[in-house]
Design a protein around this motif. Structure first.
Motif, PDB file in Angstrom:
ATOM      1  N   ASN A  40      24.170  12.193  43.149  1.00 14.49           N
ATOM      2  CA  ASN A  40      23.775  12.481  41.777  1.00 14.49           C
ATOM      3  C   ASN A  40      24.180  11.252  40.810  1.00 14.49           C
ATOM      4  N   ASN A  42      27.186  10.472  40.529  1.00 14.16           N
ATOM      5  CA  ASN A  42      28.692  10.942  39.755  1.00 14.16           C
ATOM      6  C   ASN A  42      29.759   9.927  40.279  1.00 14.16           C
ATOM      7  N   TYR A  43      29.551   8.742  39.775  1.00 11.38           N
ATOM      8  CA  TYR A  43      30.740   7.906  40.098  1.00 11.38           C
ATOM      9  C   TYR A  43      32.065   8.239  40.034  1.00 11.38           C
ATOM     10  N   SER A  44      32.168   8.998  38.827  1.00 12.77           N
ATOM     11  CA  SER A  44      33.431   9.591  38.373  1.00 12.77           C
ATOM     12  C   SER A  44      34.196  10.693  39.182  1.00 12.77           C
ATOM     13  N   ASP A  45      33.293  11.067  40.113  1.00 15.80           N
ATOM     14  CA  ASP A  45      33.956  12.073  41.207  1.00 15.80           C
ATOM     15  C   ASP A  45      34.712  11.208  42.484  1.00 15.80           C
ATOM     16  N   ARG A  88      36.613  14.146  44.190  1.00 18.42           N
ATOM     17  CA  ARG A  88      36.707  15.522  43.398  1.00 18.42           C
ATOM     18  C   ARG A  88      36.566  16.449  44.488  1.00 18.42           C
ATOM     19  N   ASN A  94      28.516  22.587  47.684  1.00 18.24           N
ATOM     20  CA  ASN A  94      28.919  21.228  47.443  1.00 18.24           C
ATOM     21  C   ASN A  94      30.125  20.622  48.018  1.00 18.24           C
ATOM     22  N   ASN A 101      29.778  10.917  50.134  1.00 18.57           N
ATOM     23  CA  ASN A 101      30.146   9.832  49.398  1.00 18.57           C
ATOM     24  C   ASN A 101      31.249   8.937  50.072  1.00 18.57           C
TER      25      ASN A 101
END
Length: 176
Positions: A40, A42-45, A88, A94, A101
């Motif tokens: 998604n 979501n590189y902050s994850d 994360r 999930n 990742n």
């Protein structure tokens, strides 16, 4: 090296000279890591820790050896650099996303290491043990709410890199 040659040459290196990688090599590895797809977008994850402090690497190895003696005395194989991928913490359906990742990111690192003529190896047991040791996570820069998932050990390998035959493995394939 072209991509096919890189893929055929990549292998797990379990013997490193101990010579540290250069800053340019480290930058190239991190650029490859950052080019990997992440669920998604979501590189902050995802967080990446580059560990080159030999005392910290020794602490990590000691903790892993204590938890899983079968890995041997040096589960990072004397690599001078370990790149830890943390994700994360996920829940429910999930929960596997951080592992997916991290795998994509580590594979990019391993391929770029090969392209640079460096030895590398994917480490899973090391971060798995680190998940159980919050103090070690803190030392490795793993933020709260994240967990260590995968690690690439990188350095100058004692054995050279040579391409292998394209058909060296025989993975059963079903085509429908």
């Amino acid at each position: 090296m072209d991509m096919k040659q890189t893929i055929l040459t990549r292998r797990s290196c379990r013997s490193f000279t101990g010579e540290q990688i250069t800053e340019n090599e480290c930058t190239a590895l991190l650029e490859a890591a950052n080019a990997a797809p992440v669920a998604n977008g979501n590189y902050s994850d995802v967080k990446i820790s580059v560990i080159q402090d030999q005392e910290l690497l020794a602490k990590i190895e000691a903790a892993v050896c204590a938890a899983i003696p079968a890995v041997g005395a040096h589960p990072i194989y004397h690599a001078p650099t370990a790149i830890l991928i943390s994700g994360r913490k996920g829940e429910g359906p999930n929960a596997a996303i951080p592992y997916c990742n991290a795998s994509c990111i580590v594979e990019n690192i391993l391929l770029e290491a090969t392209n640079l003529g460096l030895g590398s190896i994917y480490l899973f047991a090391v971060p798995a043990v680190m998940q159980m040791l919050p103090e070690l996570c803190e030392l490795a820069g793993v933020p709260s709410g994240f967990m260590p998932i995968a690690m690439a050990a990188v350095g100058k390998g004692t054995d050279g890199l040579a391409a292998r035959e394209a058909d060296r493995t025989k993975i059963e394939t079903v085509r429908l």
